[in-house]
Design a protein around this motif. Structure first.
Motif, PDB file in Angstrom:
ATOM      1  N   SER A  71      45.541  46.141  43.272  1.00 23.69           N
ATOM      2  CA  SER A  71      45.318  47.424  43.430  1.00 23.69           C
ATOM      3  C   SER A  71      43.731  47.616  43.105  1.00 23.69           C
ATOM      4  N   SER A  72      43.376  48.309  44.222  1.00 24.11           N
ATOM      5  CA  SER A  72      41.967  48.979  43.962  1.00 24.11           C
ATOM      6  C   SER A  72      41.616  50.536  43.678  1.00 24.11           C
ATOM      7  N   VAL A  73      42.956  51.098  43.168  1.00 22.07           N
ATOM      8  CA  VAL A  73      42.753  52.407  42.637  1.00 22.07           C
ATOM      9  C   VAL A  73      41.663  52.812  41.722  1.00 22.07           C
ATOM     10  N   PRO A  74      40.802  53.761  42.002  1.00 19.56           N
ATOM     11  CA  PRO A  74      39.827  53.876  40.816  1.00 19.56           C
ATOM     12  C   PRO A  74      40.191  54.102  39.425  1.00 19.56           C
ATOM     13  N   PHE A  91      33.940  46.478  32.290  1.00 17.07           N
ATOM     14  CA  PHE A  91      33.891  46.086  33.878  1.00 17.07           C
ATOM     15  C   PHE A  91      34.275  44.947  34.237  1.00 17.07           C
ATOM     16  N   GLU A  92      34.594  43.747  33.643  1.00 15.70           N
ATOM     17  CA  GLU A  92      35.018  42.670  33.734  1.00 15.70           C
ATOM     18  C   GLU A  92      36.431  42.834  33.994  1.00 15.70           C
ATOM     19  N   MET A  93      37.095  43.709  33.464  1.00 11.60           N
ATOM     20  CA  MET A  93      38.574  43.827  33.644  1.00 11.60           C
ATOM     21  C   MET A  93      38.682  44.616  35.025  1.00 11.60           C
ATOM     22  N   GLY A  94      37.708  45.097  35.566  1.00 14.45           N
ATOM     23  CA  GLY A  94      37.685  45.790  36.729  1.00 14.45           C
ATOM     24  C   GLY A  94      37.795  47.546  36.655  1.00 14.45           C
ATOM     25  N   ALA A  95      37.208  47.972  35.512  1.00 13.17           N
ATOM     26  CA  ALA A  95      37.155  49.412  35.516  1.00 13.17           C
ATOM     27  C   ALA A  95      35.790  49.996  36.531  1.00 13.17           C
ATOM     28  N   SER A 152      35.361  36.058  41.813  1.00 11.96           N
ATOM     29  CA  SER A 152      35.704  36.506  40.488  1.00 11.96           C
ATOM     30  C   SER A 152      34.969  37.824  40.300  1.00 11.96           C
ATOM     31  N   LEU A 153      34.306  38.756  41.491  1.00  9.38           N
ATOM     32  CA  LEU A 153      33.702  39.743  41.060  1.00  9.38           C
ATOM     33  C   LEU A 153      34.540  40.832  40.839  1.00  9.38           C
ATOM     34  N   THR A 154      34.441  41.787  40.198  1.00 10.30           N
ATOM     35  CA  THR A 154      34.952  43.040  39.905  1.00 10.30           C
ATOM     36  C   THR A 154      34.708  44.143  40.640  1.00 10.30           C
ATOM     37  N   PRO A 155      35.445  45.036  41.229  1.00  5.20           N
ATOM     38  CA  PRO A 155      35.292  46.064  42.391  1.00  5.20           C
ATOM     39  C   PRO A 155      33.824  46.552  42.206  1.00  5.20           C
ATOM     40  N   LYS A 156      33.347  46.986  40.913  1.00  7.70           N
ATOM     41  CA  LYS A 156      31.809  47.551  40.906  1.00  7.70           C
ATOM     42  C   LYS A 156      30.734  46.510  41.160  1.00  7.70           C
ATOM     43  N   GLU A 157      31.062  45.277  40.683  1.00  9.57           N
ATOM     44  CA  GLU A 157      30.100  44.198  40.988  1.00  9.57           C
ATOM     45  C   GLU A 157      29.944  43.904  42.599  1.00  9.57           C
ATOM     46  N   PHE A 158      31.380  43.911  43.134  1.00  7.02           N
ATOM     47  CA  PHE A 158      31.141  43.738  44.744  1.00  7.02           C
ATOM     48  C   PHE A 158      30.296  44.753  45.288  1.00  7.02           C
ATOM     49  N   ASP A 159      30.456  46.352  45.051  1.00  7.00           N
ATOM     50  CA  ASP A 159      29.849  47.207  45.457  1.00  7.00           C
ATOM     51  C   ASP A 159      28.232  47.130  45.261  1.00  7.00           C
ATOM     52  N   LEU A 160      28.149  46.770  44.234  1.00  7.60           N
ATOM     53  CA  LEU A 160      26.455  46.417  43.867  1.00  7.60           C
ATOM     54  C   LEU A 160      25.872  45.231  44.772  1.00  7.60           C
TER      55      LEU A 160
END
Length: 226
Positions: A71-74, A91-95, A152-160
């Motif tokens: 899931s990519s729900v915020p 953040f590592e867990m995907g927050a 292995s990137l979290t959603p925020k790491e991907f965005d950055l």
């Protein structure tokens, strides 16, 4: 907007329920992690707000479980923890964001709007990004570096990473990165950028050679063809 809040403090839940009603937001509430997971699976939500410390299943475990299911729900984490190591875990867990208690409803609302605005933003550009070393599909969120998958990137790491790939060789201050990637002024928490840069350098092969610190200013991304 429909938001699921998983929070075991009744006073916090009551405050948010009242505030959401004034903002025209539909709020569902759960008092422990297991109940929160059941409600999440049974409903459709635009955003999740998870307390870190919860009975049954804590917020970090719940966040990780949701991300592992694809899931990519915020997700916004609520917590009294404010150290850099705690932020790294979240953040590592995907927050997607991190709000420290105590907080005002207005502050939380600003974060909610920023997160949803960012995730709903439609950019009239190609979903495919190709650079010297990277091939990134923004729609599928697939990343290749030198032909090897980076998964292995979290959603925020991907965005950055995507932001840097789209703005090579440009120097950005921490404030600019927060505004452009997180979508708002993240006053007092510039460490968030440092945490994410550190994680990208670690997770991406030769990351130290790609994400450059510009002392006294901020960061830039630069590739050098062999």
């Amino acid at each position: 907007m429909k938001i699921l809040v998983v929070e075991d403090n009744p006073s916090v839940s009551s405050m948010l329920e009242l505030f959401f009603s004034k903002e025209g937001i539909t709020g569902d509430f759960a008092a422990d992690g297991l109940e929160g997971y059941r409600k999440y699976k049974a409903g459709e939500y635009d955003l999740l707000i998870l307390d870190w410390m919860l009975p049954g299943m804590d917020g970090i475990a719940l966040c990780r479980k949701i991300r592992e299911e694809g899931s990519s729900v915020p997700i916004i984490m609520l917590t009294a923890k404010d150290s850099e190591s705690d932020q790294v875990i979240g953040f590592e867990m995907g927050a997607d964001d991190y709000v420290t208690k105590p907080f005002s409803p207005l502050t939380l609302m600003a974060r909610i709007k920023a997160v949803t605005r960012r995730t709903q933003k439609i950019e009239p550009v190609s979903d495919l990004i190709q650079t010297v070393y990277f091939t990134v599909n923004k729609e599928t969120r697939d990343i290749l570096k030198d032909g090897q998958e980076v998964d292995s990137l979290t959603p925020k790491e991907f965005d950055l990473l995507v932001f840097f790939l789209q703005h090579p060789k440009q120097v950005f201050s921490r404030e600019q990165l927060l505004e452009q990637v997180w979508g708002y002024q993240f006053y007092g928490d510039e460490r968030t950028v440092d945490v994410h840069i550190k994680r990208l350098r670690k997770k991406i092969n030769d990351g130290d050679k790609l994400f450059h610190t510009v002392w006294g200013v901020g960061y830039k991304f630069e590739e050098h063809a062999d």
